[in-house]
Design an enzyme around this catalytic site. Structure first.
Site, PDB file in Angstrom:
ATOM      1  N   CYS A 106       0.862  -1.265   0.115  1.00  0.00           N
ATOM      2  CA  CYS A 106       0.036  -0.094  -0.098  1.00  0.00           C
ATOM      3  C   CYS A 106       1.020   1.186  -0.063  1.00  0.00           C
ATOM      4  CB  CYS A 106      -0.956  -0.005   1.238  1.00  0.00           C
ATOM      5  SG  CYS A 106      -0.298   0.156   2.789  1.00  0.00           S
ATOM      6  N   CYS A 123      -1.373   4.115   1.482  1.00  0.00           N
ATOM      7  CA  CYS A 123      -0.496   4.492   2.768  1.00  0.00           C
ATOM      8  C   CYS A 123       0.623   5.129   2.607  1.00  0.00           C
ATOM      9  CB  CYS A 123      -0.572   3.072   3.855  1.00  0.00           C
ATOM     10  SG  CYS A 123       0.637   1.846   3.200  1.00  0.00           S
TER      11      CYS A 123
END
Ligand code: C8R
Length: 256
Positions: A78, A159
């Site tokens: 991510c 992320c």
């Protein structure tokens, strides 16, 4: 007799059209990953179809793809998310690297993005078929709602440091009508996402730079205020250099 032959021909054409789309879907699903098997790919196709089949062409919502999104979760890292707007060809040239060298991932590197990139499809009211031509391009089309839905999931999954490749040849690199502006930017959430790095691609026709109000005001207003922001102007030629497979440079390090 002619009527029967005509009906058979029409039926053949229609069923062939459907097979073509579903066959393409399944074969791309199989080629995406060695351990994807036929039955898994068929299950995905079945859940995919349910989003739009039998519905009026312009009446498909993002939510209609919820079951599909739940069935096919992402598994890329991510913290290596790459978003883009109006740089489709360049960003994909840049991220197309061998598996072991890859250090950023676009939606087209994920299973559904890979299968459906460059495809058109729709259903029709009263029909249980998938059509891949004669589909209207409307706000709630099967195609647009799919990209909105997948883009929403993709941005929510991001992320760490997120990169977005925007085009300096656009007066508004952060175009309010783009998927990036409408769907993705507001789904980047602190503290999962720490920073958004804009790579603004510059070339012969530069109409904007990192000082543009469109980036410093409009984009930053749309971004969660706790997320850090940076912008780098990078010549297109430099990105093309970074894309060449002979380059030892890693993706983000190379252009940042
Ligand atoms: N994303 C959106 N649309 C996508 C797509 C994708 O990954 N892949 C394809 N092929 N498309 P644009 P944007 C199609 O205006 O609107 C995600 C769709 O038909 O240059 O800002 C991706 O994660 C769609 O209408 O860019 C990326 O970050 C156009 O291409 C943004 O959203 C979108 O082209 C890009 O969407």
């Amino acid at each position: 007799v002619f009527a029967v032959i005509f009906a058979v021909v029409i039926w053949k054409v229609l069923s062939n059209q459907q097979q073509t789309f579903s066959r393409r879907f399944i074969s791309k699903c199989l080629e995406y990953k060695k351990d994807n098997n036929e039955s898994y790919c068929q299950q995905i196709f079945h859940v995919f179809e349910k989003a739009y089949i039998g519905k009026p062409m312009c009446n498909v919502t993002m939510e209609d793809y919820d079951d599909l999104m739940a069935m096919v979760p992402f598994d890329h890292p991510c913290h290596q998310t790459m978003l883009w707007s109006k740089t489709n060809e360049l960003v994909h040239k840049y991220t197309a690297k061998d598996e072991d060298k890859k250090d950023c991932f676009t939606l087209e590197d994920t299973l559904l993005g890979y299968i459906l990139n460059d495809e058109r499809w729709c259903g029709k009211k009263g029909s249980n078929e998938t059509f891949d031509n004669g589909c209207d391009d409307c706000a709630n089309s099967a195609v647009r709602s799919f990209w909105d839905s997948a883009s929403a999931e993709f941005a929510e999954y991001a992320c760490g440091n997120v990169t977005v490749m925007l085009s300096g040849s656009e007066e508004k690199p952060f175009n309010p009508f783009s998927t990036f502006a409408r769907v993705e930017i507001k789904r980047l959430k602190h503290p999962f996402v720490k920073k958004l790095n804009v790579i603004l691609v510059t070339g012969n026709k530069n109409v904007s730079n990192c000082a543009a109000d469109n980036l410093n005001i409009d984009l930053q207003k749309a971004l969660d205020s706790n997320i850090l922001y940076s912008c780098n102007e990078v010549p297109e030629s430099r990105i093309r250099e970074c894309s060449s497979s002979s380059s030892d440079n890693t993706d983000v390090g190379c252009v940042a």
